[in-house]
Motif scaffolding. Sequence first.
Motif, short mmCIF file in Angstrom:
data_model
loop_
_atom_site.label_atom_id
_atom_site.label_comp_id
_atom_site.label_asym_id
_atom_site.label_seq_id
_atom_site.Cartn_x
_atom_site.Cartn_y
_atom_site.Cartn_z
N THR A 61 2.60 1.78 -13.78
CA THR A 61 1.26 1.38 -14.21
C THR A 61 1.11 1.50 -15.72
OG1 THR A 61 0.34 2.10 -12.09
CG2 THR A 61 -1.22 1.76 -13.88
N SER A 113 2.56 -1.54 -17.09
CA SER A 113 1.78 -2.75 -16.80
C SER A 113 0.48 -2.78 -17.58
CB SER A 113 1.46 -2.82 -15.30
OG SER A 113 2.65 -2.89 -14.54
N SER A 123 -3.52 5.03 -9.62
CA SER A 123 -2.31 4.44 -9.05
C SER A 123 -1.40 5.52 -8.48
CB SER A 123 -1.56 3.64 -10.12
OG SER A 123 -0.36 3.10 -9.61
N MET A 146 -6.23 -11.03 -12.49
CA MET A 146 -5.12 -10.35 -11.83
C MET A 146 -3.85 -11.19 -11.97
SD MET A 146 -5.83 -7.35 -10.42
CE MET A 146 -4.97 -7.03 -8.87
N ARG A 189 2.77 -1.72 -4.05
CA ARG A 189 4.19 -2.06 -4.03
C ARG A 189 5.03 -0.87 -3.54
NH1 ARG A 189 4.72 -4.66 -10.07
NH2 ARG A 189 3.51 -6.59 -9.73
N ALA A 240 -2.60 -2.30 -7.42
CA ALA A 240 -1.61 -3.30 -6.99
C ALA A 240 -0.20 -2.73 -7.15
CB ALA A 240 -1.77 -4.57 -7.82
N VAL A 241 0.01 -1.97 -8.21
CA VAL A 241 1.30 -1.33 -8.42
C VAL A 241 1.55 -0.30 -7.31
CG1 VAL A 241 2.60 0.23 -9.92
CG2 VAL A 241 1.33 -1.68 -10.92
N VAL A 285 -5.05 -3.30 -11.36
CA VAL A 285 -3.62 -3.46 -11.62
C VAL A 285 -2.87 -2.23 -11.13
CG1 VAL A 285 -1.85 -3.70 -13.40
CG2 VAL A 285 -3.99 -4.99 -13.59
N VAL A 313 -0.10 -9.61 -11.10
CA VAL A 313 -0.24 -8.93 -9.81
C VAL A 313 -1.28 -9.67 -8.97
CG1 VAL A 313 0.41 -6.64 -10.65
CG2 VAL A 313 -1.98 -7.37 -10.79
#
Length: 218
Positions: free
Chosen positions: A17, A20, A34, A89, A66, A62-63, A59, A94
């Motif tokens: 993160t 990103s 995250s 996004m 994964r 979203a990480v 974001v 992502v």
Amino acid sequence: MKLSWSPERASKAYIDTVQSCEVSRESGVAEFISAMAAGWNAQLIVETWSQGGVIATSVGLAVARRHTCGRHVCVVADERARSEYAERMGEAGVAAEIVVGEAEEVMEGLVGVEFLVVDGRRKDFPRVVRLAKLSSRGAVLLCKNATSASKAKGFVWRSLVAQAQASNSRRLLRSVFLPVGKGLDMAHVSASSHGTTSRHRWIKHVDQQSGDVHFIRK
């Protein structure tokens, strides 16, 4: 089964993160959230987002998804918000599942929430928490932008969790306020016993003939 913590997964999500969101000014919040979502291995991550809001937290979630191989769902109020969220996004590389609608409608279809992030600036955030159908494994609830104004609206984890989960034998394990970003309120809710937990007691019985003492579990 209950949520279990993985430091390795949390650290990996944190680092990913940071990479990103390196140009984001919301330093600390996205990375922390995250790491929490990934560390608890949340299989259903749900967040609320308002049009014009920052995207870093999304974001980060979203990480985290994964790393957990679960779902990341974002709840927005209307199509304009959905369009903006999807575009921003996409620019970040992502994506997330986007659901449009009111809290009552949306939360009805999201069963087994294990990680919930609400925005303290949204008027409906207490209702979102109350309506959330939490996972039987337990859940982690977070309120970002948890300023004193939010607390003045009656935002108290214990009462919200009690109202939402009164029939599922849940309890609030812990809650904490962190001075991260514009304030981050966090709560950890226990797994649901589903009414299967029973308390046992030992009864002492003395055999009148032999004098032997027996303990019977009932």
